[in-house]
Write a protein that holds these residues in place. Structure first.
Motif, PDB file in Angstrom:
ATOM      1  N   ILE A   5      12.389   0.975   6.111  1.00  0.00           N
ATOM      2  CA  ILE A   5      12.857   0.971   7.492  1.00  0.00           C
ATOM      3  C   ILE A   5      13.193   2.405   7.901  1.00  0.00           C
ATOM      4  CG2 ILE A   5      14.654   0.127   9.060  1.00  0.00           C
ATOM      5  CD1 ILE A   5      12.873  -2.114   8.051  1.00  0.00           C
ATOM      6  N   LYS A   6      12.801   2.780   9.119  1.00  0.00           N
ATOM      7  CA  LYS A   6      13.097   4.109   9.660  1.00  0.00           C
ATOM      8  C   LYS A   6      13.649   3.975  11.068  1.00  0.00           C
ATOM      9  CE  LYS A   6      10.146   7.477   7.456  1.00  0.00           C
ATOM     10  NZ  LYS A   6       9.140   8.502   7.605  1.00  0.00           N
ATOM     11  N   THR A   7      14.279   5.033  11.532  1.00  0.00           N
ATOM     12  CA  THR A   7      14.685   5.120  12.928  1.00  0.00           C
ATOM     13  C   THR A   7      13.556   5.789  13.702  1.00  0.00           C
ATOM     14  OG1 THR A   7      17.014   5.291  12.324  1.00  0.00           O
ATOM     15  CG2 THR A   7      16.396   6.036  14.532  1.00  0.00           C
ATOM     16  N   PHE A   8      13.101   5.119  14.765  1.00  0.00           N
ATOM     17  CA  PHE A   8      12.043   5.626  15.624  1.00  0.00           C
ATOM     18  C   PHE A   8      12.646   6.025  16.961  1.00  0.00           C
ATOM     19  CE2 PHE A   8       9.690   3.379  12.495  1.00  0.00           C
ATOM     20  CZ  PHE A   8       8.417   3.919  12.478  1.00  0.00           C
ATOM     21  N   VAL A   9      11.958   6.907  17.670  1.00  0.00           N
ATOM     22  CA  VAL A   9      12.363   7.311  19.014  1.00  0.00           C
ATOM     23  C   VAL A   9      11.148   7.210  19.932  1.00  0.00           C
ATOM     24  CG1 VAL A   9      11.968   9.777  18.609  1.00  0.00           C
ATOM     25  CG2 VAL A   9      13.575   9.068  20.365  1.00  0.00           C
ATOM     26  N   CYS A  10      11.391   6.711  21.143  1.00  0.00           N
ATOM     27  CA  CYS A  10      10.320   6.563  22.136  1.00  0.00           C
ATOM     28  C   CYS A  10      10.162   7.863  22.909  1.00  0.00           C
ATOM     29  CB  CYS A  10      10.654   5.416  23.082  1.00  0.00           C
ATOM     30  SG  CYS A  10       9.412   5.159  24.360  1.00  0.00           S
ATOM     31  N   ASP A  11       8.935   8.332  23.024  1.00  0.00           N
ATOM     32  CA  ASP A  11       8.651   9.561  23.759  1.00  0.00           C
ATOM     33  C   ASP A  11       8.770   9.355  25.269  1.00  0.00           C
ATOM     34  OD1 ASP A  11       7.772  12.350  23.602  1.00  0.00           O
ATOM     35  OD2 ASP A  11       5.953  11.646  24.594  1.00  0.00           O
ATOM     36  N   ASN A  12       8.621   8.116  25.728  1.00  0.00           N
ATOM     37  CA  ASN A  12       8.686   7.835  27.165  1.00  0.00           C
ATOM     38  C   ASN A  12      10.122   7.690  27.673  1.00  0.00           C
ATOM     39  OD1 ASN A  12       5.930   7.907  27.364  1.00  0.00           O
ATOM     40  ND2 ASN A  12       5.673   5.704  27.351  1.00  0.00           N
ATOM     41  N   LYS A  16      16.184   4.998  20.873  1.00  0.00           N
ATOM     42  CA  LYS A  16      16.099   5.037  19.411  1.00  0.00           C
ATOM     43  C   LYS A  16      16.298   3.623  18.881  1.00  0.00           C
ATOM     44  CE  LYS A  16      17.516   9.787  18.737  1.00  0.00           C
ATOM     45  NZ  LYS A  16      18.358  10.709  17.981  1.00  0.00           N
ATOM     46  N   PHE A  17      15.458   3.258  17.901  1.00  0.00           N
ATOM     47  CA  PHE A  17      15.523   1.921  17.331  1.00  0.00           C
ATOM     48  C   PHE A  17      15.041   1.947  15.887  1.00  0.00           C
ATOM     49  CE2 PHE A  17      11.379   2.527  19.199  1.00  0.00           C
ATOM     50  CZ  PHE A  17      10.493   1.910  18.326  1.00  0.00           C
ATOM     51  N   LYS A  18      15.436   0.959  15.111  1.00  0.00           N
ATOM     52  CA  LYS A  18      15.002   0.841  13.723  1.00  0.00           C
ATOM     53  C   LYS A  18      13.756  -0.027  13.674  1.00  0.00           C
ATOM     54  CE  LYS A  18      19.116   1.974  11.321  1.00  0.00           C
ATOM     55  NZ  LYS A  18      18.845   3.327  10.958  1.00  0.00           N
ATOM     56  N   GLY A  19      12.822   0.348  12.810  1.00  0.00           N
ATOM     57  CA  GLY A  19      11.594  -0.412  12.663  1.00  0.00           C
ATOM     58  C   GLY A  19      10.975  -0.195  11.297  1.00  0.00           C
ATOM     59  N   MET A  20       9.995  -1.051  10.985  1.00  0.00           N
ATOM     60  CA  MET A  20       9.314  -0.958   9.695  1.00  0.00           C
ATOM     61  C   MET A  20       8.488   0.319   9.626  1.00  0.00           C
ATOM     62  SD  MET A  20       8.087  -4.839   8.843  1.00  0.00           S
ATOM     63  CE  MET A  20       6.996  -4.925  10.234  1.00  0.00           C
ATOM     64  N   ASP A  21       8.571   1.004   8.519  1.00  0.00           N
ATOM     65  CA  ASP A  21       7.791   2.215   8.284  1.00  0.00           C
ATOM     66  C   ASP A  21       6.480   1.812   7.611  1.00  0.00           C
ATOM     67  OD1 ASP A  21       6.864   4.778   7.843  1.00  0.00           O
ATOM     68  OD2 ASP A  21       8.233   5.181   6.184  1.00  0.00           O
ATOM     69  N   ILE A  22       5.435   1.715   8.428  1.00  0.00           N
ATOM     70  CA  ILE A  22       4.102   1.321   7.943  1.00  0.00           C
ATOM     71  C   ILE A  22       3.212   2.548   8.011  1.00  0.00           C
ATOM     72  CG2 ILE A  22       2.121  -0.192   8.350  1.00  0.00           C
ATOM     73  CD1 ILE A  22       4.167  -2.023   9.885  1.00  0.00           C
ATOM     74  N   GLU A  23       2.482   2.832   6.936  1.00  0.00           N
ATOM     75  CA  GLU A  23       1.674   4.061   6.935  1.00  0.00           C
ATOM     76  C   GLU A  23       0.516   3.965   7.913  1.00  0.00           C
ATOM     77  OE1 GLU A  23      -1.492   3.905   3.297  1.00  0.00           O
ATOM     78  OE2 GLU A  23       0.560   4.362   2.775  1.00  0.00           O
ATOM     79  N   TRP A  24       0.205   5.085   8.541  1.00  0.00           N
ATOM     80  CA  TRP A  24      -0.861   5.212   9.538  1.00  0.00           C
ATOM     81  C   TRP A  24      -2.151   5.631   8.847  1.00  0.00           C
ATOM     82  CZ3 TRP A  24      -2.350   4.577  14.466  1.00  0.00           C
ATOM     83  CH2 TRP A  24      -3.361   5.372  14.957  1.00  0.00           C
ATOM     84  N   ASN A  25      -3.151   4.761   8.824  1.00  0.00           N
ATOM     85  CA  ASN A  25      -4.489   5.077   8.295  1.00  0.00           C
ATOM     86  C   ASN A  25      -4.454   5.779   6.940  1.00  0.00           C
ATOM     87  OD1 ASN A  25      -5.727   3.939  10.502  1.00  0.00           O
ATOM     88  ND2 ASN A  25      -5.979   5.861  11.592  1.00  0.00           N
ATOM     89  N   ALA A  26      -3.648   5.281   6.026  1.00  0.00           N
ATOM     90  CA  ALA A  26      -3.559   5.825   4.660  1.00  0.00           C
ATOM     91  C   ALA A  26      -3.186   7.308   4.658  1.00  0.00           C
ATOM     92  CB  ALA A  26      -4.846   5.577   3.886  1.00  0.00           C
ATOM     93  N   THR A  27      -2.248   7.691   5.528  1.00  0.00           N
ATOM     94  CA  THR A  27      -1.742   9.061   5.581  1.00  0.00           C
ATOM     95  C   THR A  27      -0.235   9.046   5.342  1.00  0.00           C
ATOM     96  OG1 THR A  27      -1.230   9.017   7.958  1.00  0.00           O
ATOM     97  CG2 THR A  27      -3.471   9.676   7.339  1.00  0.00           C
ATOM     98  N   ILE A  28       0.373  10.205   5.395  1.00  0.00           N
ATOM     99  CA  ILE A  28       1.827  10.274   5.232  1.00  0.00           C
ATOM    100  C   ILE A  28       2.557   9.895   6.518  1.00  0.00           C
ATOM    101  CG2 ILE A  28       1.701  12.034   3.444  1.00  0.00           C
ATOM    102  CD1 ILE A  28       2.578  14.090   5.616  1.00  0.00           C
TER     103      ILE A  28
END
Length: 79
Positions: A5-12, A16-28
């Motif tokens: 779980i990570k804290t995310f922030v919306c650019d729009n 700030k909210f907590k959400g699942m940290d899922i890797e993007w296209n097998a990257t970091i």
């Protein structure tokens, strides 16, 4: 792959909210998540000085282009 779980922030809207940290296209990088406040996918993990936004602009651009493509399957798993 789910990495916790990570804290995310919306650019729009800046929410700030907590959400699942899922890797993007097998990257970091982490998969952008839908903002629960405004519904935007222009989100990224919160970081010191907001440096993640520089990198995530390219990811958001790829996502936006994929959603504009004719006959695009609008599933988050396509990213």
């Amino acid at each position: 792959m789910l990495r916790g779980i990570k804290t995310f922030v919306c650019d729009n809207c800046g929410h700030k909210f907590k959400g699942m940290d899922i890797e993007w296209n097998a990257t970091i990088w982490s998969q952008p998540l839908k903002c629960p406040n405004c519904g935007s996918y222009h989100t990224c993990p919160d970081s010191f000085l907001g440096l993640n936004r520089i990198i995530y602009r390219e990811i958001w651009k790829q996502m936006d282009e994929a959603h504009k493509a004719p006959n695009a399957h609008l599933s988050i798993s396509n990213f």
